[in-house]
Design an enzyme around this catalytic site. Structure first.
Site, PDB file in Angstrom:
ATOM      1  CB  SER A   1      -0.940   0.002   1.207  1.00 29.83           C
ATOM      2  OG  SER A   1      -1.723  -1.159   1.245  1.00 29.83           O
TER       3      SER A   1
ATOM      4  CG  HIS B   1      -1.643   3.949   3.838  1.00 27.98           C
ATOM      5  ND1 HIS B   1      -2.987   3.670   3.972  1.00 27.98           N
ATOM      6  CD2 HIS B   1      -1.027   2.750   3.663  1.00 27.98           C
ATOM      7  CE1 HIS B   1      -3.172   2.364   3.875  1.00 27.98           C
ATOM      8  NE2 HIS B   1      -1.996   1.785   3.696  1.00 27.98           N
TER       9      HIS B   1
END
Length: 314
Positions: free
Chosen positions: A204, A262
């Protein structure tokens, strides 16, 4: 990059001493800088070699096409069908196919009980672990949950065409690999600062870099959620919403996702499009010249064109 605790007892056995000692971040920082430099250096050499071989490849393709016409056609030729499928993909989709395959292989390794301790040590990133550096890149190819892997690979596949068209395949790979390490380092720093330790894994962080780069470069592009195609929104607004959600998750201490990774990936993607391309990729010429001189000194065949920009690269 989701924070998970596969086999918590085995995870505890991998923890190193004094996890809150910030001196433990020195080696990860050096690794991040070194790996990023090697990624972009390798990408520049890869592009140089690709440009050198382009003319030869062109004549090889002409010869292959001629042989295909004169050779009797076989019914149900599997190789031909695979080649047709491969040629139907965009350059971006072909570029990320190897990444997706690597993620699938690592996912299968998680299903092997005898490999669990090895996977936890090298394919999950945790600043409290005894092994700090190699998991920073290996964990970005690691998913314990099939849904986690499928969601990440779908997003990567969806944005691959735009990202590779924008950067070129070599620069894209350098950005993607560097993003995995940089986002993990940001996660390390935040875990050290907050004391919220735990293993993280997943692509991610790197995918957030790809998404952020595309959304920053094309903020007016229209996007939609796969399950709700009737609702559309601009790429710029999508990026703002994602960054806001991850910021809230980091501040409020949500543990389901590694929100620091992230955010690190998103910030790197935004920075690279606005400044990094000019600072890093545009200034690769001296390094490429060194490689060119080295190849030339090795003997015949070492010469060739310099490291000019690819068509389609920003």
């Amino acid at each position: 990059k989701a924070a998970r605790k596969p086999e918590s007892k085995k995870v505890e056995e991998e923890l190193g001493p004094s996890p809150r000692a910030f001196g433990r971040l020195v080696r990860p920082l050096v690794f991040t800088i070194g790996f990023t430099g090697c990624s972009f250096g390798s990408a520049a050499i890869w592009q140089y070699e690709s440009l050198k071989s382009r003319v030869q490849s062109y004549f090889d393709e002409l010869r292959a096409d001629w042989l295909e016409k004169v050779r009797p056609q076989k019914r149900g030729d599997i190789r031909k069908e695979i080649n047709q499928w491969w040629n139907s993909l965009s350059e971006g989709q072909r570029t990320v196919t190897g990444i997706i395959a690597a993620n699938a292989i690592v996912f299968c390794c998680w299903r092997v009980p005898s490999l669990q301790r090895f996977m936890i040590r090298y394919f999950t990133a945790n600043p409290a672990s005894r092994t700090l550096c190699s998991p920073m890149i290996l964990s970005t190819f690691s998913h314990f949950s099939f849904f986690h892997m499928a969601a990440n690979m779908y997003v990567l596949w969806s944005f691959s065409t735009s990202a590779v068209s924008m950067l070129g395949r070599e620069q894209f790979m350098a950005v993607y690999l560097s993003a995995g390490v940089i986002s993990t380092f940001v996660s390390y720093v935040c875990k050290m600062a907050t004391g919220r330790f735990g293993p993280s894994l997943g692509a991610s962080g790197a995918i957030m870099t790809v998404l952020a780069a595309v959304c920053t470069k094309m903020p007016e592009a229209k996007l939609a959620i796969i399950f709700l195609p009737m609702f559309t929104f601009t790429a710029g607004n999508a990026l703002k919403a994602i960054v806001a959600m991850d910021t809230a998750g980091l501040v409020l201490g949500w543990r389901f996702f590694d929100h620091a990774a992230h955010l690190g990936g998103a910030m790197f993607g935004i920075w690279y499009v606005l400044f990094g391309h000019e600072l890093i990729w545009k200034n690769r010429e001296p390094f490429v010249k060194l490689w060119h001189d080295f190849r030339t000194r090795r003997g015949p065949g070492g010469g060739g064109g310099g490291g000019g920009d690819r068509g389609g690269a920003i």
